[in-house]
Scaffold this motif. Structure first.
Motif, PDB file in Angstrom:
ATOM      1  N   VAL A 110       0.856  -1.182   0.000  1.00 54.38           N
ATOM      2  CA  VAL A 110       0.000   0.000   0.000  1.00 54.38           C
ATOM      3  C   VAL A 110       0.894   1.234   0.000  1.00 54.38           C
ATOM      4  CG1 VAL A 110      -1.914  -1.119   1.217  1.00 54.38           C
ATOM      5  CG2 VAL A 110      -0.169   0.066   2.529  1.00 54.38           C
ATOM      6  N   THR A 111       0.345   2.344  -0.472  1.00 53.35           N
ATOM      7  CA  THR A 111       1.107   3.588  -0.374  1.00 53.35           C
ATOM      8  C   THR A 111       1.123   4.037   1.084  1.00 53.35           C
ATOM      9  OG1 THR A 111      -0.879   4.858  -0.902  1.00 53.35           O
ATOM     10  CG2 THR A 111       0.606   4.348  -2.732  1.00 53.35           C
ATOM     11  N   ASP A 112       2.134   4.808   1.417  1.00 52.97           N
ATOM     12  CA  ASP A 112       2.322   5.232   2.808  1.00 52.97           C
ATOM     13  C   ASP A 112       1.473   6.468   3.125  1.00 52.97           C
ATOM     14  OD1 ASP A 112       3.770   7.024   1.287  1.00 52.97           O
ATOM     15  OD2 ASP A 112       5.495   7.079   2.633  1.00 52.97           O
ATOM     16  N   THR A 160      -3.835   3.256   9.145  1.00 53.78           N
ATOM     17  CA  THR A 160      -3.811   3.134  10.606  1.00 53.78           C
ATOM     18  C   THR A 160      -3.483   1.708  11.041  1.00 53.78           C
ATOM     19  OG1 THR A 160      -6.147   2.551  10.839  1.00 53.78           O
ATOM     20  CG2 THR A 160      -5.590   4.927  10.795  1.00 53.78           C
ATOM     21  N   ARG A 161      -3.102   1.590  12.282  1.00 57.40           N
ATOM     22  CA  ARG A 161      -2.825   0.277  12.874  1.00 57.40           C
ATOM     23  C   ARG A 161      -4.070  -0.610  12.780  1.00 57.40           C
ATOM     24  NH1 ARG A 161       0.883  -0.800  17.596  1.00 57.40           N
ATOM     25  NH2 ARG A 161       0.408  -2.927  18.186  1.00 57.40           N
ATOM     26  N   GLU A 162      -5.226  -0.024  13.033  1.00 56.08           N
ATOM     27  CA  GLU A 162      -6.482  -0.774  12.978  1.00 56.08           C
ATOM     28  C   GLU A 162      -6.775  -1.255  11.552  1.00 56.08           C
ATOM     29  OE1 GLU A 162      -6.178   2.277  14.505  1.00 56.08           O
ATOM     30  OE2 GLU A 162      -6.165   1.466  16.541  1.00 56.08           O
ATOM     31  N   GLN A 163      -6.513  -0.409  10.553  1.00 56.93           N
ATOM     32  CA  GLN A 163      -6.718  -0.818   9.162  1.00 56.93           C
ATOM     33  C   GLN A 163      -5.777  -1.951   8.785  1.00 56.93           C
ATOM     34  OE1 GLN A 163      -6.172   3.149   7.531  1.00 56.93           O
ATOM     35  NE2 GLN A 163      -8.317   3.220   6.879  1.00 56.93           N
ATOM     36  N   LYS A 164      -4.530  -1.868   9.255  1.00 58.81           N
ATOM     37  CA  LYS A 164      -3.570  -2.940   8.980  1.00 58.81           C
ATOM     38  C   LYS A 164      -4.040  -4.244   9.610  1.00 58.81           C
ATOM     39  CE  LYS A 164       0.312   0.197   8.612  1.00 58.81           C
ATOM     40  NZ  LYS A 164       1.548   0.686   9.226  1.00 58.81           N
ATOM     41  N   GLN A 165      -4.560  -4.171  10.828  1.00 56.79           N
ATOM     42  CA  GLN A 165      -5.069  -5.376  11.484  1.00 56.79           C
ATOM     43  C   GLN A 165      -6.232  -5.970  10.693  1.00 56.79           C
ATOM     44  OE1 GLN A 165      -3.964  -7.407  13.873  1.00 56.79           O
ATOM     45  NE2 GLN A 165      -5.718  -8.658  13.330  1.00 56.79           N
ATOM     46  N   ASP A 213       3.694  -3.988   3.238  1.00 56.24           N
ATOM     47  CA  ASP A 213       4.762  -3.050   2.881  1.00 56.24           C
ATOM     48  C   ASP A 213       4.132  -1.710   2.552  1.00 56.24           C
ATOM     49  OD1 ASP A 213       6.913  -4.892   3.007  1.00 56.24           O
ATOM     50  OD2 ASP A 213       6.442  -5.629   0.996  1.00 56.24           O
ATOM     51  N   GLU A 214       4.624  -0.675   3.200  1.00 58.25           N
ATOM     52  CA  GLU A 214       4.168   0.675   2.883  1.00 58.25           C
ATOM     53  C   GLU A 214       5.183   1.312   1.942  1.00 58.25           C
ATOM     54  OE1 GLU A 214       1.848   2.832   6.165  1.00 58.25           O
ATOM     55  OE2 GLU A 214       3.370   1.659   7.235  1.00 58.25           O
ATOM     56  N   VAL A 215       4.716   1.675   0.770  1.00 57.12           N
ATOM     57  CA  VAL A 215       5.581   2.207  -0.281  1.00 57.12           C
ATOM     58  C   VAL A 215       5.389   3.721  -0.355  1.00 57.12           C
ATOM     59  CG1 VAL A 215       6.110   2.112  -2.741  1.00 57.12           C
ATOM     60  CG2 VAL A 215       5.314   0.048  -1.559  1.00 57.12           C
ATOM     61  N   PRO A 216       6.485   4.496  -0.307  1.00 56.39           N
ATOM     62  CA  PRO A 216       6.357   5.937  -0.460  1.00 56.39           C
ATOM     63  C   PRO A 216       5.693   6.281  -1.794  1.00 56.39           C
ATOM     64  CG  PRO A 216       8.588   5.374   0.251  1.00 56.39           C
ATOM     65  CD  PRO A 216       7.889   4.090  -0.101  1.00 56.39           C
ATOM     66  N   VAL A 217       4.832   7.292  -1.793  1.00 55.03           N
ATOM     67  CA  VAL A 217       4.103   7.648  -3.009  1.00 55.03           C
ATOM     68  C   VAL A 217       5.031   8.064  -4.151  1.00 55.03           C
ATOM     69  CG1 VAL A 217       1.908   8.185  -1.892  1.00 55.03           C
ATOM     70  CG2 VAL A 217       3.613   9.972  -2.136  1.00 55.03           C
ATOM     71  N   ASP A 218       6.256   8.506  -3.841  1.00 56.67           N
ATOM     72  CA  ASP A 218       7.229   8.800  -4.891  1.00 56.67           C
ATOM     73  C   ASP A 218       7.708   7.529  -5.586  1.00 56.67           C
ATOM     74  OD1 ASP A 218       7.213  11.560  -4.647  1.00 56.67           O
ATOM     75  OD2 ASP A 218       8.967  11.635  -3.338  1.00 56.67           O
ATOM     76  N   ASN A 219       7.571   6.387  -4.913  1.00 56.77           N
ATOM     77  CA  ASN A 219       8.031   5.105  -5.452  1.00 56.77           C
ATOM     78  C   ASN A 219       6.899   4.282  -6.063  1.00 56.77           C
ATOM     79  OD1 ASN A 219      10.455   5.916  -4.398  1.00 56.77           O
ATOM     80  ND2 ASN A 219      10.506   4.412  -2.770  1.00 56.77           N
ATOM     81  N   TRP A 220       5.728   4.868  -6.191  1.00 65.91           N
ATOM     82  CA  TRP A 220       4.554   4.173  -6.735  1.00 65.91           C
ATOM     83  C   TRP A 220       4.172   4.877  -8.026  1.00 65.91           C
ATOM     84  CZ3 TRP A 220       1.925   0.395  -3.649  1.00 65.91           C
ATOM     85  CH2 TRP A 220       0.773  -0.139  -4.236  1.00 65.91           C
TER      86      TRP A 220
END
Length: 66
Positions: free
Chosen positions: A8-10, A14-19, A45-52
């Motif tokens: 996902v993009t960074d 939230t922690r709850e969404q990841k759960q 994996d959280e990908v910086p939006v510059d890398n997406w």
């Protein structure tokens, strides 16, 4: 041993969404493939939006245009 990789993009996931993603993805392989949830691994994996990229452009550029 299923291994699920979610990217996902960074953008403030939230922690709850990841759960919820972890629980939902695990349940999906249990329901569809009859896998054991105790041996199912999920990595987010959280990908910086510059890398997406999409449509040939950086996602960070596209977001700033809107």
């Amino acid at each position: 041993m299923p291994y699920i990789n979610i990217k996902v993009t960074d953008e403030q996931v939230t922690r709850e969404q990841k759960q919820q993603l972890i629980a939902g993805a695990t349940q999906l392989v249990v329901d569809i493939l009859s896998k054991d949830p105790d041996t199912t691994h999920v990595v987010i994996d959280e990908v910086p939006v510059d890398n997406w990229g999409v449509s040939g452009k950086q996602y960070s550029v596209i977001k700033n245009l809107k």
